[in-house]
Write an enzyme that holds these catalytic residues in place. Structure first.
Site, short mmCIF file in Angstrom:
data_model
loop_
_atom_site.label_atom_id
_atom_site.label_comp_id
_atom_site.label_asym_id
_atom_site.label_seq_id
_atom_site.Cartn_x
_atom_site.Cartn_y
_atom_site.Cartn_z
N ASN A 124 3.60 -23.17 -3.86
CA ASN A 124 4.86 -22.98 -2.53
C ASN A 124 4.07 -23.69 -1.27
OD1 ASN A 124 3.49 -20.66 -0.94
ND2 ASN A 124 3.84 -19.87 -2.80
N ASP A 126 6.60 -15.07 -7.58
CA ASP A 126 7.16 -14.25 -8.33
C ASP A 126 7.07 -14.43 -9.81
OD1 ASP A 126 7.94 -12.74 -6.29
OD2 ASP A 126 9.84 -13.87 -5.76
N LYS A 145 -3.51 -31.22 -21.43
CA LYS A 145 -2.13 -31.70 -20.61
C LYS A 145 -1.11 -31.82 -21.40
CE LYS A 145 -1.40 -35.65 -17.75
NZ LYS A 145 -1.56 -36.94 -17.43
N PHE A 187 5.66 -8.92 4.29
CA PHE A 187 6.26 -9.97 5.02
C PHE A 187 7.61 -10.53 4.14
CE2 PHE A 187 4.05 -12.34 8.52
CZ PHE A 187 2.97 -11.29 8.77
N LYS A 238 13.71 -4.55 1.16
CA LYS A 238 12.42 -4.69 0.84
C LYS A 238 11.31 -3.46 1.41
CE LYS A 238 12.17 -9.22 0.07
NZ LYS A 238 11.78 -10.60 0.77
N LYS A 272 9.46 -1.37 -1.41
CA LYS A 272 8.16 -1.54 -1.46
C LYS A 272 7.27 -0.49 -0.78
CE LYS A 272 8.65 -6.35 -2.23
NZ LYS A 272 7.86 -7.63 -2.71
O1 C5P Z 1 10.05 -9.82 -2.52
P1 C5P Z 1 9.47 -10.69 -1.74
O2 C5P Z 1 8.58 -11.60 -2.58
O3 C5P Z 1 10.46 -11.38 -1.00
O4 C5P Z 1 8.48 -9.80 -0.76
C1 C5P Z 1 7.62 -10.71 0.15
C2 C5P Z 1 6.48 -9.54 0.29
O5 C5P Z 1 5.86 -9.12 -0.83
C3 C5P Z 1 5.32 -10.18 0.91
O6 C5P Z 1 4.55 -9.43 1.57
C4 C5P Z 1 4.36 -10.71 -0.46
O7 C5P Z 1 3.16 -10.93 0.09
C5 C5P Z 1 4.39 -9.39 -1.23
N1 C5P Z 1 4.61 -9.84 -2.74
C6 C5P Z 1 3.85 -9.36 -3.47
N2 C5P Z 1 3.59 -9.56 -4.98
C7 C5P Z 1 4.62 -10.40 -5.21
C8 C5P Z 1 5.50 -11.00 -4.64
C9 C5P Z 1 5.60 -10.74 -3.21
O8 C5P Z 1 2.60 -8.52 -2.98
N3 C5P Z 1 4.56 -10.71 -6.52
#
Ligand code: C5P
Length: 403
Positions: free
Chosen positions: A212, A281, A291, A327, A341, A345
């Site tokens: 990204n 994700d 390849k 974040f 979130k 979390k």
């Molecule tokens: O669920 P989302 O990706 O929007 O959440 C963002 C937050 O979760 C950020 O702090 C990111 O660093 C963390 N994150 C994580 N592991 C993932 C995806 C996001 O720790 N697989």
């Protein structure tokens, strides 16, 4: 004006890098410091004392210009005035003198008389720098309380040689002086701060990967701010355009799974955990060994599987016991999803920013953020430098820690 009311005594010894100490003087002055410069006799051959005097608005002490009886008094008053005593650039000669307790000129005498923390930034020819005597002097001083080094970089040196010995970046030296000058106010001293930054990358085959746009600027700013506030900082970084930060342990990772492993281990000791990394994700279910070739098919499907949610896991494990900050970057319904979130979390708060807002988002030096706390409080901040936002985030973390 972070350095208001601070006096930096800047010792300049004789090397071609002496001119870079002018830039340092100017930056210190802009940050509000009182700068008092002492030059060695040979430094004054490279740059005139008048240049330092003009920038610092203070007389420059140099044994070339001082009467011996004034000299005796001045070295004590300068030694006492210093909040930080920096030697930039430091030659093999001045390092040798300091390490051996020789005080035979204004600079070496004053440094011996000071109780301030000393910051030494060596710069010299590679062979001189690698000389075992110089190395042992550096090691000797480095093992003593109150002596700090910003080591030289590798590069092309003024003498034409290439190797280690080039004065470290002035910005890095400036940061280190600032950290030492602010050590009394360092509200994160003794605290361990773990920060994740940058983008994870998820391999498809040996050539391609999914990633990204994150550049790591926000996370690196947080790590640097925490370090300047006295914390013991570890940074777990994915792909990033940021330069490594002096004084911060950095673990470089590529994939989300690697970040997961590193964060799981390092979080055990942390007091504050800040997940600012843009973690993928999903990752390709299989990484092709070779390849992937384009065949005659018009379509290619990739099967993706979920990555571990690192923040959720850490929140589940440490929520309420350590400060956990996440974040959220969204393109719509920012506050609502950040609130969700934060609860899901188990974070203390979420820093949310909308990618579509001007001045926020990937690669910019500024951010426009809202902080959503677990009790539902929402604070919206105007556009500001990421470094400033980093300090606001840390203020909140300190506040939570103190409770
Ligand atoms: O669920 P989302 O990706 O929007 O959440 C963002 C937050 O979760 C950020 O702090 C990111 O660093 C963390 N994150 C994580 N592991 C993932 C995806 C996001 O720790 N697989």
């Amino acid at each position: 004006m972070l350095l208001k009311d601070k006096t930096i005594v800047l010792g300049v010894s004789g090397g071609i890098a002496a001119y870079k100490a002018l830039d340092l003087t100017s930056r210190l002055i802009k940050a509000g410091a009182e700068v008092k410069v002492i030059m060695t006799r040979s430094a004054a051959e490279f740059v005139t004392p008048l240049s330092f005097q003009s920038l610092s608005k203070n007389a420059v002490a140099s044994d070339m210009f001082e009467e011996p009886k004034v000299w005796e008094i001045r070295h004590i008053s300068l030694a006492k005035a210093a909040d930080v005593f920096a030697v930039v650039p430091a030659t093999a000669n001045i390092i040798g003198k300091i390490a051996s307790g020789i005080a035979d000129d204004m600079l070496s005498t004053t440094i011996m008389a000071t109780k301030a923390p000393k910051l030494i930034a060596p710069a010299m020819n590679t062979n001189m720098f690698e000389n075992p005597i110089v190395q042992s002097n550096i090691n000797k001083l480095g093992s003593l309380d109150g002596y700090h080094f910003v080591m030289p970089e590798s590069g092309r040196l003024a003498c034409g040689d290439t190797g280690r010995g080039k004065l470290a970046d002035i910005g890095v030296i400036f940061d280190e002086i600032m950290r030492l000058a602010l050590r009394d106010k360092a509200d994160l001293r003794g605290k361990k701060v773990l920060v994740s930054a940058g983008a994870t990358s998820e391999p498809i085959d040996p050539v391609r990967f999914i990633t990204n746009h994150s550049t790591g600027k926000m996370g690196f700013s947080i790590a640097k701010a925490a370090y300047l506030r006295g914390a013991d900082v570890t940074l777990v970084s994915g792909r990033s355009t940021c330069e490594p930060i002096n004084g911060i342990k950095t673990v470089n990772i590529f994939t989300a799974e690697e970040m997961h492993k590193a964060m799981t281990v390092l979080s055990k000791d942390a007091d504050i955990i800040i997940m600012s990394a843009a973690v993928a994700d999903f990752r390709p279910e299989f990484e092709a060994e070779h390849k992937i070739k384009k065949g005659s098919d018009e379509k290619l499907s990739l099967s993706l599987v979920r990555n571990p949610d690192i923040l959720s896991e850490l929140g589940r494990q440490y929520g309420g016991r350590k400060v956990i900050i996440g974040f959220a970057m969204e393109t719509r319904a920012l506050i609502e999803s950040a609130m969700k979130k934060c609860a899901e979390k188990n974070a203390d708060f979420i820093v949310a920013n909308n990618l579509k807002t001007e001045g926020a988002g990937f690669g910019t030096d500024t951010n426009v953020a809202s902080v959503i706390e677990k009790d539902g409080t929402v604070t919206e901040y105007p556009k500001m430098e990421k470094f400033k936002l980093a300090n606001i985030i840390l203020d909140k973390a300190v506040d939570i820690l103190s409770k």
